[in-house]
Write a protein that holds these residues in place. Structure first.
Motif, mmCIF file in Angstrom:
data_model
loop_
_atom_site.group_PDB
_atom_site.id
_atom_site.type_symbol
_atom_site.label_atom_id
_atom_site.label_comp_id
_atom_site.label_asym_id
_atom_site.label_seq_id
_atom_site.Cartn_x
_atom_site.Cartn_y
_atom_site.Cartn_z
ATOM 1 N N PHE A 312 -8.367 16.525 -18.128
ATOM 2 C CA PHE A 312 -8.969 16.679 -16.813
ATOM 3 C C PHE A 312 -8.259 17.715 -15.943
ATOM 4 C CE2 PHE A 312 -11.088 12.841 -17.954
ATOM 5 C CZ PHE A 312 -12.230 12.778 -17.175
ATOM 6 N N GLY A 313 -7.010 18.055 -16.271
ATOM 7 C CA GLY A 313 -6.243 18.989 -15.443
ATOM 8 C C GLY A 313 -6.973 20.275 -15.107
ATOM 9 N N PRO A 314 -7.512 20.995 -16.110
ATOM 10 C CA PRO A 314 -8.192 22.268 -15.815
ATOM 11 C C PRO A 314 -9.497 22.094 -15.046
ATOM 12 C CG PRO A 314 -7.621 22.098 -18.151
ATOM 13 C CD PRO A 314 -7.457 20.739 -17.553
ATOM 14 N N VAL A 315 -10.052 20.877 -15.053
ATOM 15 C CA VAL A 315 -11.360 20.633 -14.464
ATOM 16 C C VAL A 315 -11.269 20.347 -12.972
ATOM 17 C CG1 VAL A 315 -13.373 19.116 -14.564
ATOM 18 C CG2 VAL A 315 -12.231 19.799 -16.664
ATOM 19 N N ILE A 316 -10.156 19.795 -12.532
ATOM 20 C CA ILE A 316 -10.018 19.365 -11.138
ATOM 21 C C ILE A 316 -10.258 20.507 -10.142
ATOM 22 C CG2 ILE A 316 -8.349 18.505 -9.430
ATOM 23 C CD1 ILE A 316 -7.323 16.634 -11.682
ATOM 24 N N PRO A 317 -9.681 21.715 -10.339
ATOM 25 C CA PRO A 317 -9.938 22.791 -9.356
ATOM 26 C C PRO A 317 -11.409 23.178 -9.253
ATOM 27 C CG PRO A 317 -8.036 23.326 -10.715
ATOM 28 C CD PRO A 317 -8.678 22.127 -11.340
ATOM 29 N N ILE A 318 -12.095 23.281 -10.391
ATOM 30 C CA ILE A 318 -13.505 23.699 -10.336
ATOM 31 C C ILE A 318 -14.367 22.572 -9.762
ATOM 32 C CG2 ILE A 318 -14.006 23.023 -12.728
ATOM 33 C CD1 ILE A 318 -15.947 25.367 -12.870
ATOM 34 N N ALA A 319 -14.037 21.323 -10.079
ATOM 35 C CA ALA A 319 -14.760 20.202 -9.481
ATOM 36 C C ALA A 319 -14.547 20.178 -7.972
ATOM 37 C CB ALA A 319 -14.305 18.886 -10.106
#
Length: 464
Positions: A312-319
């Protein structure tokens, strides 16, 4: 009420285009998303310190929204590791291994089972139910992890969720906004869901087979090792393995019965699956590791959380960026900063598009598909479908027919895009269970979904 677009809307739209461009060229989008959050906050608030704080607040908001999914995925992964290390996994998958002999059979079997379960309990619980058992089987017959994720994703978050024939949450929202009965929208959606589902899944399968034949997609040795027995039979006897292997599907079957009897859906159903998985993990650890079972339980839970946050780490900024387009704007940046009457940046953009085009059957169908897709960019799929119903009513009044068909088309478009097949953080459950990159899964889904939307839009033109 139509809200006049401001520079804030155009700034947000510009960053959406930039993010999509970066994804197409396989570039990391973290910096772009952070820059977008900062500039939008700076433009809205006019405060440098407030804008810097908004970046941090956006991460908090995104993590809070994603936390239930992160938690259940982490628990399922921890449970799966316990099954693998004790050898129970091999006993569980042996019956399926006898039935699923080829990659093609694995793709369609997983997809159809996923669709059936998702109709009754929605996709996230279905992913959790299927992942631990069927993923290892599919890997062993040669279907790559990305192909497994595509099957679960397209059939569950695509076909089942966009039609939502059983639970009927989606058609209820769209039908209310369009002033129609739920049954009218469901009836109108059946041919569209069928066209979208068949075209998309067949296209995805053909592209998958092509890349497997060319060697671009293969089952990695590490994937097979992860799905294989890691520790010998000394942890559990053969009888104990069989008993525990029987207990696990029985417990999950009881979960399904409980969901039906107590009408548990969505988050409640996922929570039931997650809680059951925790107890399964405890039982297996204590049975397999005896005196060391307490420590091993903690070890499995840690492994699960390490995996969950790594995915989930890479997804948090785009979310965090895309949440600004909907309810997140007020929570992250502040109240009273959007134009009066605004229902969120994304919904404003969808409404403006609908109001800017001429009215005809063909244009109406294209507009509903596009507006639905735009409102789906927030990653929910559900937040903007009421707008689809309102826009459909507007077009149907002008055209003179097709209200139910246009409503269903907007619903299908919004959910296929935002409900979990194209927006990276929305398709994380399937990506995490299959241990694949959610951004790569979104890229693999892009062409089949676009082809499906085109075919469905053309079909709708003849049905209006």
């Amino acid at each position: 009420m139509l809200v006049e677009l401001t520079a804030l809307h155009w700034l947000y739209l510009g960053f959406i285009g930039l993010i999509i461009l970066f994804m197409i060229f396989r570039k990391d989008t973290t910096i772009v998303c952070i820059a977008g959050i900062f500039l939008i906050a700076l433009f809205a608030k006019g405060s440098l310190t407030g804008s810097v704080s908004s970046v941090f607040n956006s991460f908090i908001f995104a993590i809070t929204e994603l936390l239930p999914t992160i938690l259940v995925i982490s628990i399922i992964v921890g449970m799966s590791r316990s099954l693998t290390k004790t050898g129970i996994n091999d006993v569980m998958i042996s019956p399926f291994a006898k039935l699923i002999k080829t990659p093609a059979l694995a793709y369609w079997t997983i997809g159809i089972v996923m669709m059936l379960i998702s109709w009754f309990f929605w996709p996230s619980p279905a992913v959790a139910l299927l992942g631990a058992v069927l993923v290892p089987v599919a890997l062993r017959v040669g279907l790559p992890a990305l192909g497994i994720a595509m099957a679960m994703n397209l059939f569950g978050h695509g076909i089942a969720l966009s039609g939502d024939f059983v639970i009927q949450a989606a058609p209820k929202l769209t039908s209310d906004a369009a002033g129609l009965n739920v049954s009218q929208v469901i009836q109108a959606s059946i041919p569209l869901v069928a066209v979208m589902g068949i075209v998309t899944t067949v296209t995805a399968f053909l592209l998958l087979k092509r890349d497997m034949r060319k060697g671009k997609l293969v089952v990695q040795k590490t994937e097979l090792q992860d799905s294989s027995k890691e520790v010998g039979p000394e942890l559990l006897s053969g009888t104990a393995k069989k008993l525990l292997a029987l207990m696990i599907p029985v417990l999950f079957a009881l979960n399904i019965i409980a969901m039906s009897v107590f009408d548990l859906q969505g988050g409640d159903a996922t929570a039931l699956i997650g809680g059951t998985s925790i107890f399964i993990l405890l039982i297996i650890s204590l049975a397999g590791y005896k005196a060391k079972g307490l420590e091993q339980t903690t070890s499995f839970i840690i492994e699960g959380f390490q995996f969950g946050f790594k995915v989930f780490g890479p997804v948090i900024p785009i979310a965090a960026f895309f949440y600004l387009g909907d309810s997140g704007f007020t929570a992250i940046i502040g109240e009273g900063l959007l134009p009066e009457g605004s229902s969120g940046i994304v919904n404003d953009l969808g409404g403006a598009l609908a109001a800017a085009v001429p009215l005809s059957k063909a244009v109406g169908a294209v507009t509903l598909t596009t507006a639905g897709a735009i409102t789906g960019l927030d990653g929910s799929g559900f937040s903007g479908i009421s707008l689809s119903g309102s826009v459909a009513l507007l077009f149907a009044d002008s055209i003179g027919s097709g209200a139910a068909t246009l409503t269903a088309l907007g619903q299908i478009s919004a959910i296929w895009v935002g409900g979990g097949t194209l927006v990276p953080w929305a398709l994380i459950p399937a990506a995490a269970i299959c241990n694949v990159d959610p951004f790569e899964l979104a890229r693999r889904n892009l062409v089949p979904v676009i082809i499906g939307l085109i075919a469905t839009t053309i079909t709708a033109m003849f049905l209006i």
